[in-house]
Write an enzyme that holds these catalytic residues in place. Structure first.
Site, short mmCIF file in Angstrom:
data_model
loop_
_atom_site.label_atom_id
_atom_site.label_comp_id
_atom_site.label_asym_id
_atom_site.label_seq_id
_atom_site.Cartn_x
_atom_site.Cartn_y
_atom_site.Cartn_z
N SER A 264 0.85 -1.18 0.00
CA SER A 264 0.00 0.00 0.00
C SER A 264 0.89 1.24 0.00
O SER A 264 1.72 1.40 -0.89
CB SER A 264 -0.96 -0.04 1.19
OG SER A 264 -1.99 0.91 1.04
N HIS B 105 -7.88 -5.43 -0.28
CA HIS B 105 -6.65 -4.80 0.18
C HIS B 105 -6.16 -5.47 1.47
O HIS B 105 -6.92 -5.67 2.40
CB HIS B 105 -6.94 -3.32 0.44
CG HIS B 105 -5.74 -2.43 0.46
ND1 HIS B 105 -4.91 -2.28 -0.62
CD2 HIS B 105 -5.26 -1.61 1.43
CE1 HIS B 105 -3.96 -1.41 -0.31
NE2 HIS B 105 -4.14 -0.99 0.92
N GLU C 198 -8.93 -5.08 -4.10
CA GLU C 198 -8.45 -3.97 -3.28
C GLU C 198 -9.58 -3.41 -2.41
O GLU C 198 -10.01 -4.06 -1.48
CB GLU C 198 -7.81 -2.89 -4.16
CG GLU C 198 -6.56 -3.37 -4.91
CD GLU C 198 -5.34 -3.62 -4.03
OE1 GLU C 198 -5.42 -3.38 -2.81
OE2 GLU C 198 -4.31 -4.06 -4.57
#
Length: 433
Positions: free
Chosen positions: A183, A351, A295
């Site tokens: 990230s 994510h 995600e």
């Protein structure tokens, strides 16, 4: 049973602990505490420890408050001023390759003390892991007059210098350092890869769900932040508020904006935007990068994979072919992956859920809540093995990416027959090609 282990390094004597052959040295300061006159200033390398340093517990985190009440990754906030610290997890061996890990959190939060970043499986496989803390939010990434830009990136460069000077004492090879992150951490990896200031500090790079996250100077946001805190949006004004006060105010003001503070271009660290910098720098560094299939679009009808309409496409997946195209002439090569295993509890390949697989820590706290009671161990073995091989210096077994239509990519979470099909549309970042 835990036993004390002592290392004599250029930084000084460090006392950690060993359990089941894995040595841990936690919370080692690599720079002086960024307080007082050192707040909003470039990091100062830590002076040599005058006495043996007790590295038996995690050091302070820059995160004072998490971004959300509940986060996928367990992200403890540890109080204290010495936030510029790192932890080393190592096997009882010498000359090992080194993985330097940068945590995510939108450049506003996150914790190097997360149990999901435990390097025990890497130590088992002969890799030294270094997890790094760096300044976040206003303290790390607010472009203020009289303040060096990109302080958080400068912290990471200082940590990488510490690794070069000290990691051999912990069993690592300073000539085989891979910098990796997820990230915001993955975006930081790309920023470092594009930076002329980072040359020579690492030999390989891994960006998980990183994207191109450099931002335009957030003057309007900082003005609103200063107004909400009752101070001018300056070094002196923000210096009158604690990091916790600033982080709470940023969290309250940011709303649905995914990125309000982060690396900015135009200084000696990032002379040009990251995408442009990647065309000129880091060509001697092999790069592995990719994203998860969903995600931030999991568990939603909006998660249908219409090209160009999802957050996943805009921020993450579309960046992969763009980066590969920027590095097309890089002789070291670029390789893509895509994580497609859907978490039954979170509603997709969302994510962060790939992290316990890459680190091979499916038994870590918080994993059942994120991945369900029976995440596939064979997938963790496969992903972790691929990452270890890359860190060791091996060439990935699938083809290189160049940013063109149909580039091969390693696919995790589906049958092996679909393992290296084209997954990224270099124009839209949308459906598999």
């Amino acid at each position: 049973m835990s036993t004390a282990v002592t290392v004599r390094a250029p930084a000084g004597t460090v006392v950690g602990h060993q359990v089941d052959g894995v040595r841990r040295y936690l919370g080692i300061p690599y720079a002086e505490a960024p307080t007082g006159a050192r707040r909003f200033a470039a990091p100062v390398p830590r002076a040599r420890f005058p006495q043996p340093y007790d590295a038996s517990r995690h050091g302070a985190t820059s995160q004072r408050v998490p971004l959300f009440a509940t986060t996928t990754i367990p992200e403890p906030s540890v109080p204290g001023d010495d936030v510029l610290n790192l932890s080393v997890t190592a096997p009882a061996a010498q000359g090992c390759p080194v993985l330097v890990w940068i945590h995510g959190g939108g450049f506003l939060a996150g914790s190097q003390a997360s149990c999901w970043y435990d390097g025990r499986a890497f130590a088992r496989d002969g890799v030294v892991t270094v997890t790094v803390g760096y300044r976040l939010g206003v303290d790390g990434f607010a472009p203020l007059d009289g303040v060096p830009a990109n302080l958080g990136l400068r912290d990471l460069l200082c940590a990488l210098d510490w690794v070069q000077e000290n990691v051999a004492a912990f069993g690592g090879d300073p000539d085989r350092v891979t910098v990796a992150g997820q990230s915001a951490g993955g975006a930081a990896v790309l920023a470092l890869l594009s930076s002329p200031a980072a040359k020579g500090r690492f030999r390989r790079a891994v960006s998980l769900s990183g994207g191109l996250f450099d931002v335009d100077p957030p003057h309007e946001f900082l003005a609103g932040l200063g107004h909400s805190l009752g101070v001018p949006p300056t070094r002196a004004g923000f210096g009158r508020r604690t990091p916790e006060q600033l982080q709470r105010a940023v969290r309250d003001l940011r709303g649905d904006d995914s990125l309000v503070l982060g690396p900015v271009s135009g200084d000696d660290i990032l002379p040009v935007p990251v995408a442009e910098g990647l065309t000129a720098h880091g060509h001697d560094v092999p790069l592995l990068l990719g994203a998860t299939g969903d995600e931030f679009d999991g568990d939603s009808e909006r998660g249908s994979r219409a090209a160009g309409t999802r957050i996943t496409d805009t921020l993450f997946r579309s960046a992969c072919p763009r980066i590969a195209a920027a590095r097309r002439v890089a002789p070291a090569g670029t390789w893509l992956y895509s994580f497609e295993w859907p978490s039954p509890t979170l509603g997709g390949a969302v994510h962060c859920v790939d992290l316990p697989f890459f680190f091979d820590v499916l038994d870590a706290p918080g994993v059942p809540e994120a991945l369900g009671p029976n995440p596939p161990a064979e997938l963790a073995t496969r992903m972790h093995t691929d990452l270890v091989a890359f860190v060791r210096g091996e060439t990935p077994t699938w083809g290189r990416a160049t940013g063109r239509l149909g580039d091969p990519a390693r696919e995790y979470g589906r049958p092996l027959a679909a393992d290296t099909r084209g997954l990224y549309d270099p124009v839209t970042g949308g459906e598999p090609c």
